[in-house]
Scaffold this motif. Structure first.
Motif, PDB file in Angstrom:
ATOM      1  N   TYR A  26      43.623  -8.898 -75.938  1.00 17.12           N
ATOM      2  CA  TYR A  26      44.486  -7.879 -75.328  1.00 17.12           C
ATOM      3  C   TYR A  26      43.972  -7.458 -73.961  1.00 17.12           C
ATOM      4  CZ  TYR A  26      41.195  -4.294 -77.109  1.00 17.12           C
ATOM      5  OH  TYR A  26      40.090  -3.532 -77.378  1.00 17.12           O
ATOM      6  N   THR A  67      44.821   6.157 -81.100  1.00 19.36           N
ATOM      7  CA  THR A  67      45.520   6.830 -79.989  1.00 19.36           C
ATOM      8  C   THR A  67      46.232   8.077 -80.506  1.00 19.36           C
ATOM      9  OG1 THR A  67      45.796   4.732 -78.860  1.00 19.36           O
ATOM     10  CG2 THR A  67      47.340   6.491 -78.269  1.00 19.36           C
ATOM     11  N   GLY A  87      42.272   2.283 -69.522  1.00 19.45           N
ATOM     12  CA  GLY A  87      42.700   1.248 -70.473  1.00 19.45           C
ATOM     13  C   GLY A  87      44.029   1.650 -71.080  1.00 19.45           C
ATOM     14  N   CYS A  88      45.076   1.625 -70.258  1.00 17.52           N
ATOM     15  CA  CYS A  88      46.347   2.293 -70.638  1.00 17.52           C
ATOM     16  C   CYS A  88      47.213   1.481 -71.589  1.00 17.52           C
ATOM     17  CB  CYS A  88      47.139   2.645 -69.380  1.00 17.52           C
ATOM     18  SG  CYS A  88      47.609   1.193 -68.398  1.00 17.52           S
ATOM     19  N   ASP A 110      44.418  -0.470 -66.110  1.00 18.23           N
ATOM     20  CA  ASP A 110      44.159  -1.545 -67.068  1.00 18.23           C
ATOM     21  C   ASP A 110      43.863  -2.835 -66.295  1.00 18.23           C
ATOM     22  OD1 ASP A 110      45.065  -1.516 -70.372  1.00 18.23           O
ATOM     23  OD2 ASP A 110      44.487  -3.432 -69.475  1.00 18.23           O
ATOM     24  N   ASN A 151      41.397   5.515 -75.116  1.00 24.04           N
ATOM     25  CA  ASN A 151      41.092   4.767 -76.339  1.00 24.04           C
ATOM     26  C   ASN A 151      40.429   3.507 -75.786  1.00 24.04           C
ATOM     27  OD1 ASN A 151      41.037   3.176 -78.594  1.00 24.04           O
ATOM     28  ND2 ASN A 151      43.178   3.510 -79.180  1.00 24.04           N
ATOM     29  N   LEU A 164      31.904  -0.077 -68.182  1.00 22.54           N
ATOM     30  CA  LEU A 164      33.170   0.640 -67.936  1.00 22.54           C
ATOM     31  C   LEU A 164      32.944   2.159 -67.918  1.00 22.54           C
ATOM     32  CD1 LEU A 164      36.351   0.097 -67.968  1.00 22.54           C
ATOM     33  CD2 LEU A 164      36.223   0.664 -70.384  1.00 22.54           C
TER      34      LEU A 164
HETATM   35  C1  LIG Z   1      42.069  -0.035 -77.212  1.00 26.70           C
HETATM   36  S1  LIG Z   1      43.187  -0.515 -75.933  1.00 26.70           S
HETATM   37  C2  LIG Z   1      44.089   1.025 -75.675  1.00 26.70           C
HETATM   38  C3  LIG Z   1      45.436   0.813 -75.014  1.00 26.70           C
HETATM   39  C4  LIG Z   1      46.313   2.050 -74.899  1.00 26.70           C
HETATM   40  N1  LIG Z   1      45.620   3.124 -74.183  1.00 26.70           N
HETATM   41  C5  LIG Z   1      46.742   2.547 -76.267  1.00 26.70           C
HETATM   42  O1  LIG Z   1      46.280   3.610 -76.634  1.00 26.70           O
HETATM   43  O2  LIG Z   1      47.542   1.865 -76.917  1.00 26.70           O
HETATM   44  C6  LIG Z   1      42.098  -0.620 -74.517  1.00 26.70           C
HETATM   45  C7  LIG Z   1      42.723  -1.104 -73.234  1.00 26.70           C
HETATM   46  O3  LIG Z   1      41.678  -1.223 -72.264  1.00 26.70           O
HETATM   47  C8  LIG Z   1      41.975  -2.294 -71.417  1.00 26.70           C
HETATM   48  N2  LIG Z   1      40.769  -2.743 -70.716  1.00 26.70           N
HETATM   49  C9  LIG Z   1      39.856  -3.692 -71.078  1.00 26.70           C
HETATM   50  N3  LIG Z   1      38.893  -3.801 -70.154  1.00 26.70           N
HETATM   51  C10 LIG Z   1      39.184  -2.903 -69.183  1.00 26.70           C
HETATM   52  C11 LIG Z   1      38.564  -2.548 -67.954  1.00 26.70           C
HETATM   53  N4  LIG Z   1      37.438  -3.136 -67.533  1.00 26.70           N
HETATM   54  N5  LIG Z   1      39.141  -1.605 -67.191  1.00 26.70           N
HETATM   55  C12 LIG Z   1      40.294  -1.000 -67.593  1.00 26.70           C
HETATM   56  N6  LIG Z   1      40.925  -1.288 -68.760  1.00 26.70           N
HETATM   57  C13 LIG Z   1      40.382  -2.232 -69.537  1.00 26.70           C
HETATM   58  C14 LIG Z   1      42.581  -3.338 -72.349  1.00 26.70           C
HETATM   59  O4  LIG Z   1      43.330  -4.317 -71.647  1.00 26.70           O
HETATM   60  C15 LIG Z   1      43.417  -2.452 -73.289  1.00 26.70           C
HETATM   61  O5  LIG Z   1      44.737  -2.331 -72.824  1.00 26.70           O
END
Ligand SMILES: C[S@@+](CC[C@H](N)C(=O)[O-])C[C@H]1O[C@@H](n2cnc3c(N)ncnc32)[C@H](O)[C@@H]1O
Length: 218
Positions: A26, A67, A87-88, A110, A151, A164
């Motif tokens: 993902y 979430t 990480g949206c 993201d 999240n 991060l």
């Molecule tokens: C656990 S998911 C949460 C997604 C969303 N916020 C939700 O609650 O459904 C974490 C998200 O972080 C993103 N992610 C991964 N590495 C990242 C980075 N280095 N910087 C920003 N986002 C990142 C992923 O692509 C993913 O969409």
């Protein structure tokens, strides 16, 4: 494979990665899987909304349970200032922040381009104009956040997760706070200790529900 848009109901569930192929995480920048966009009915910020999701992103079939725990237990978001959803994904947290704090500006960040496309489409679908969807490097260095809600992507591995958090948590304003939801079985307690050891902050466990902890960083 159908590329049509289907309609699914919101349902709580564990934070599994829905329909991501074995070669496609993902957090991939450009998911290889077919998009298979679908429309969900979700409850966010006290409203019933229709949003669009797709394969190749996190939790495309429902608002993830972690979430939901974050949204149910976090304090009211600041009414003004810059807010970050780190990480949206398709945007449940960013959309809730933008709807609840219309005078604030929300950064939905993201690495997954498909997720960024969806959060932009969803903002426009629900009439949100105070949101910018961006890759991490597109956020200007001088932006400081009154709140960071996340999240976080635990599955990227400990080193990447730590990197991060060390990149973004120091960008809180004085008096700002971060709300992080982490599964108890995914290392919430050790992450709480690690953040407190690494940064000049206080980290408290402010909620614990349904197998998740909400960590508040101030
Ligand atoms: C656990 S998911 C949460 C997604 C969303 N916020 C939700 O609650 O459904 C974490 C998200 O972080 C993103 N992610 C991964 N590495 C990242 C980075 N280095 N910087 C920003 N986002 C990142 C992923 O692509 C993913 O969409």
């Amino acid at each position: 494979m159908s590329r049509g848009i289907s309609l699914r109901a919101d349902r709580a569930g564990l934070g599994k990665v829905g329909a991501v192929t074995e070669h496609d995480h993902y957090f991939t920048a450009h998911p290889a899987s077919a998009e298979e966009r679908r429309v969900l009915r979700v409850h966010l910020a006290g409203r019933e909304l229709e949003v669009e999701t797709a394969r190749g992103i996190f939790s495309p079939d429902h608002v993830d349970l972690g979430t939901r725990v974050l949204l149910d237990h976090a304090p009211d978001a600041p009414a003004t200032g810059q807010l970050l959803d780190l990480g949206c994904g398709w945007g449940p947290i960013a959309l809730a922040l933008a709807l609840e704090s219309p005078a604030a500006h929300v950064w939905a960040v993201d690495v997954n381009e498909r997720a960024l496309d969806l959060v932009r489409r969803n903002a426009s679908r629900v009439g949100v104009t105070n949101l910018t969807a961006a890759r991490p490097d597109e956020v200007p260095d001088d932006v400081r956040f009154a709140a960071i809600w996340s999240n976080p992507p635990i599955r990227v591995g400990k080193d990447a997760l730590h990197e991060l958090l060390l990149r973004w948590l120091p960008r809180l304003t004085d008096g700002g706070s971060a709300q992080l939801v982490v599964g108890k079985n995914l290392g919430a307690d050790s992450l709480q200790r690690w953040i407190a050891d690494q940064l000049p902050v206080t980290v408290e466990r402010t909620a614990s529900a349904k197998g998740f902890r909400v960590l508040t960083v101030t």
